[in-house]
Design an enzyme around this catalytic site. Sequence first.
Site, mmCIF file in Angstrom:
data_model
loop_
_atom_site.group_PDB
_atom_site.id
_atom_site.type_symbol
_atom_site.label_atom_id
_atom_site.label_comp_id
_atom_site.label_asym_id
_atom_site.label_seq_id
_atom_site.Cartn_x
_atom_site.Cartn_y
_atom_site.Cartn_z
ATOM 1 C CD1 TRP A 184 16.841 -2.666 104.500
ATOM 2 C CD2 TRP A 184 18.446 -3.882 103.231
ATOM 3 N NE1 TRP A 184 16.437 -2.542 103.169
ATOM 4 C CE2 TRP A 184 17.211 -2.637 101.880
ATOM 5 C CE3 TRP A 184 19.570 -4.301 102.399
ATOM 6 C CZ2 TRP A 184 18.262 -2.228 101.299
ATOM 7 C CZ3 TRP A 184 19.590 -3.442 100.717
ATOM 8 C CH2 TRP A 184 18.386 -2.708 100.424
ATOM 9 C CG ASN A 185 20.188 -2.359 110.341
ATOM 10 O OD1 ASN A 185 18.715 -1.946 110.844
ATOM 11 N ND2 ASN A 185 19.817 -4.526 110.908
ATOM 12 C CG HIS A 191 41.711 -1.869 114.494
ATOM 13 N ND1 HIS A 191 42.934 -2.491 114.377
ATOM 14 C CD2 HIS A 191 42.029 -0.625 112.841
ATOM 15 C CE1 HIS A 191 43.577 -2.258 113.365
ATOM 16 N NE2 HIS A 191 42.579 -1.284 112.014
ATOM 17 C CG HIS A 214 39.591 -5.624 115.739
ATOM 18 N ND1 HIS A 214 39.837 -5.298 116.800
ATOM 19 C CD2 HIS A 214 41.242 -4.951 116.023
ATOM 20 C CE1 HIS A 214 40.162 -4.262 117.918
ATOM 21 N NE2 HIS A 214 40.908 -4.436 116.826
ATOM 22 C CG ASP A 253 45.635 -4.750 115.058
ATOM 23 O OD1 ASP A 253 44.030 -4.469 114.982
ATOM 24 O OD2 ASP A 253 46.042 -5.052 116.217
ATOM 25 C CG HIS A 302 46.800 -1.142 112.982
ATOM 26 N ND1 HIS A 302 45.877 0.155 112.904
ATOM 27 C CD2 HIS A 302 46.574 -1.170 113.985
ATOM 28 C CE1 HIS A 302 45.842 0.479 114.078
ATOM 29 N NE2 HIS A 302 46.176 -0.101 114.813
ATOM 30 C CG HIS A 338 49.704 -2.322 117.564
ATOM 31 N ND1 HIS A 338 49.467 -2.466 118.953
ATOM 32 C CD2 HIS A 338 48.904 -1.601 116.706
ATOM 33 C CE1 HIS A 338 48.402 -2.596 119.547
ATOM 34 N NE2 HIS A 338 48.143 -2.052 117.746
#
Length: 257
Positions: A61-62, A69, A73, A75, A79, A207
């Site tokens: 595992w990590n 973002h 992804h 928004d 944001h 945006h």
Amino acid sequence: MPLLSELAAALATGRVELVDLTAPLRESTPILVLPEPFGQTATFQLEEISRYDDRGPAWYWNNIRTGEHTGTHLDAPNHWITGRDGEDVSQLSPVRLVAPAAVIDVSEQAQADPDFLLEIDHIRAWEAAHGPLPDGCWLLLRTGWDARAGSQDEFLNADDAGPHTPGVSAECAKWLADEAPITGMGVETVGTDAGAAHSFEPPFPCHAFLLGAGKYGLTQLRNLDRLPPTGAVVVAAPLPIVGGSGSPARVFAMVEH
């Protein structure tokens, strides 16, 4: 047959195809780069915890480190300053994240001009051919830009004047926010705004207008060429990060054959 059972059967037989619109997350996944002195998002990184060794003999595992973002992804409204009192990514309604797709193909224009901007007239022409934008749809802008996703430099396509990537004009962004019946907009580029949008009025209008209107953004999509102009259904699944302004997301489309 009950509706959900019919859908499951259609998926199993291939009558409904699942098309993955998500770019794989790796260290080399392109990211947005802002000019100094602004803060920068993190690249995607894996930090190994154990891999079948003395740190954990039977498991691998990590930890992960990434920006909200980075890569494909979503928004959320909060944001941007215009949506600062809006929803964070954990508050988004799942009903709005599953919606019909309207795919506008401007890949030829974007290939000829990397600074191509979508205008209201382009959407009106699309509606004349395919009917009105579906209520609550994801408006997906196909530019062919996902073909550049293997290289940070090609993806950002920047010179001394800044990035050169296709997007949406300020007038069109305001129309999409105020008048179009969309839940949000999805693009193949690093962000929902054009590369030159820092010079628009207002700056970064997708945006500013869309997130300010409580609508959403999806970025770094791929395989939009496999979707019809209408008829597909998009499912966007961000992580419900409490207080988060966005999240890497698994995004796919259901396409009926």
